[in-house]
Design an enzyme around this catalytic site. Structure first.
Site, PDB file in Angstrom:
ATOM      1  N   ASP A  64     -40.134   7.946-107.757  1.00  0.00           N
ATOM      2  CA  ASP A  64     -41.132   6.925-108.065  1.00  0.00           C
ATOM      3  C   ASP A  64     -42.039   7.346-109.214  1.00  0.00           C
ATOM      4  O   ASP A  64     -42.027   8.496-109.656  1.00  0.00           O
ATOM      5  CB  ASP A  64     -42.019   6.678-106.837  1.00  0.00           C
ATOM      6  N   LYS A  87     -42.413   1.800-109.090  1.00  0.00           N
ATOM      7  CA  LYS A  87     -43.101   0.512-109.041  1.00  0.00           C
ATOM      8  C   LYS A  87     -44.582   0.745-109.288  1.00  0.00           C
ATOM      9  O   LYS A  87     -45.188   1.622-108.683  1.00  0.00           O
ATOM     10  CB  LYS A  87     -42.927  -0.156-107.670  1.00  0.00           C
ATOM     11  N   MET A 118     -53.915   1.292-103.588  1.00  0.00           N
ATOM     12  CA  MET A 118     -53.369   0.288-104.516  1.00  0.00           C
ATOM     13  C   MET A 118     -54.294  -0.921-104.652  1.00  0.00           C
ATOM     14  O   MET A 118     -53.852  -2.051-104.798  1.00  0.00           O
ATOM     15  CB  MET A 118     -51.976  -0.170-104.046  1.00  0.00           C
TER      16      MET A 118
END
Length: 507
Positions: free
Chosen positions: A35, A57, A173
């Protein structure tokens, strides 16, 4: 035969936060899916033939849809490979690890989940914020910032509930939805003066922290221009400051180390212990000459030699590997005395149970050559075992003094063009770049390499420094003792001067 898949938590930011089991699996795997949030340094731990696939992502940017990642994991395992799915933090803390496990279950692929250190706990701790404290917060709640702000109905319902909780709220996030989160909590009844913090790039040298009351957290964060990834902490513990007090003299200093793997790894380990951020610029690869005719002839007449000379630890290792490959008993070297260029080479020899008879006071080729001339008799023969790029100074001095020698080129240094391009790009971010040999300098500057402005070169010795000077007038330091310790000493001294200057400027 089906392979296996391991979902491994990489920890957050600092690569040291990976578990021992996770690191062991990385070193053994055939393929790794990684990632955005896993440290690039972890990929350096994989085998050279390991297949690496980026599937990161980030907010507003997905390199690959989740369904496609699932399908690829299954496909690689069905090829019989051992696959590591390397995920930032912990695989099951908003990492979509559950979706990947369901896909593996459906395909009948054997799998295992290896937990990692979650940013929900580690990042606040790195900023001196405990997520719980007996007197202030007896619980903590981890919320995804994406879900909390997906829609007005979800936001209102969830935020109203969260606003009434007494524990610490940790949003992951959520930086892009900070205003919605803070406003929702205030509207839900959370006191405006609740301590809060935003930690950007936590656990890394780029960590930045904004502390504020809940009512002005968003404004202060935007003014500070904090970047993702970031963790938002809201609650009484966010007002605490429990940051570690151990000082690392090279913390925040960015250092690129060049050379072959043996020296870059040693330097990196030592520098990282001192807090430096180290990037291995290992564009140079050892290429041993196992079919070396000159070595074969020398070994056949080994009893004719009285001295063996090594100018690097690599030469020592390759020579003894060559003996093993030929099944030559080490006792055939009994009549030899050994000379080495420095303490690093001496240490490599001592690992074999052999102690050098000669070590120059100054660790360079010229001192080695002159010293040999003073201890080697006229009738004695010298066997030199070194790299193809070895300095001609050694043999020139021996020849001038009419010493008998055989110069055997044990190995060559090959330059990987792609890795050198990476080194040229990475060098732009470095405070220091170390060079352990003249060949390393030449390899770096070939094909358009330049020393970036503001970067200081550090040379292992005067010979390497002379080679560097031939490419231009750069800020450069030369180790006083020509070994890894010497490199570290001059970097520490220079970094200390810089920090002292910065403190004086702050005053």
């Amino acid at each position: 035969m089906s392979g296996t898949v391991y979902l491994v938590g990489a920890g957050c930011g600092n690569p040291d936060l990976i578990t021992w089991k996770g690191l062991r699996l990385l070193r053994a795997c055939d393929a790794v899916f990684y990632d955005d949030l896993s440290s690039p340094k972890l990929l350096e731990e994989t085998r050279t033939d390991c297949e690496r696939l980026f599937v990161g992502k980030r907010y507003g940017r997905h390199s690959m849809p989740q369904a496609e990642i699932n399908a690829l994991l299954v496909a690689k395992a069905q090829e019989g490979k051992m696959v590591v799915r390397l995920k930032g933090g912990d695989p099951f803390v908003f990492g979509r690890g559950g979706e990947e496990v369901l896909a593996l279950q459906a395909a009948g692929i054997p799998y295992e989940v290896v937990s990692g250190v979650s940013s929900a706990v580690a990042v606040p701790a790195a900023a001196g914020i405990p997520v719980t404290h007996r007197r202030l917060a007896r619980s903590f709640h981890v919320i995804t910032g994406h879900t909390a702000a997906d829609g007005a109905e979800t936001l209102t319902e969830q935020i109203d509930t969260l606003a009434k909780l007494e524990g610490t709220l940790v949003f992951l996030m959520g930086l892009h939805h900070l205003e919605e989160i803070t406003n929702g909590l205030l509207q839900g009844g959370k006191p405006a003066d609740t301590p809060a913090a935003v930690i950007s790039r936590g656990t890394t040298p780029k960590q930045r922290v904004v502390r504020a009351k809940l009512c002005n957290l968003a404004a202060k964060t935007r003014k500070a221009n904090l970047a993702a990834p970031a963790v938002i902490v809201i609650g009484e513990t966010a007002g605490m400051q429990l940051s570690g007090t151990i000082e690392y003299p090279l913390y925040g200093v960015k250092i690129g180390v060049t050379g072959t793997k043996s020296i870059t790894k040693k330097l990196r380990n030592r520098l990282e212990e001192l807090g430096a951020t180290v990037t291995e610029l290992d564009y140079a690869t050892l290429v041993p000459d196992w079919e070396n005719e000159a070595l074969e002839q020398a070994l056949q007449s080994i009893t004719a030699y009285t001295w063996a000379v090594f100018t690097s630890p690599n030469g020592v290792e390759i020579f003894f590997q060559a003996l093993q490959k030929r099944r030559i008993d080490i006792r055939t070297l009994a009549q030899l005395r050994f000379a080495v260029i420095g303490t690093g080479t001496a240490a490599a020899l001592e690992k074999r149970g052999i102690y050098p008879a000669f070590l120059p006071k100054t660790y360079d080729v010229e001192s080695l050559a002159k010293g040999l001339c003073s201890v080697v008799g006229a009738d004695e023969k010298i066997l030199i075992l070194r790299a193809a790029q070895g300095s001609p100074v050694l043999t020139e001095i021996l020849a001038k003094e009419k010493k008998q020698y055989t110069d055997v080129k044990l190995y060559d240094i090959a330059i990987d063009a792609e890795k050198r391009r990476f080194a040229h790009e990475a060098a732009k971010e470095m405070d220091f770049i170390t060079f352990a040999s003249g060949s390393g300098v030449r390899g770096f500057f070939a094909q358009g390499g330049t020393m970036p402005q503001g970067t200081t070169a550090v040379c292992i010795g005067t010979s390497t420094a002379k080679t560097l000077a031939s490419y231009g007038d750069f800020p450069a330091l030369t180790a006083q003792t020509f070994n890894v310790d010497g490199i570290i000493e001059v970097i520490l001294e220079e970094a200390s001067k810089t920090k002292t200057t910065e403190k004086e400027t702050d005053k």
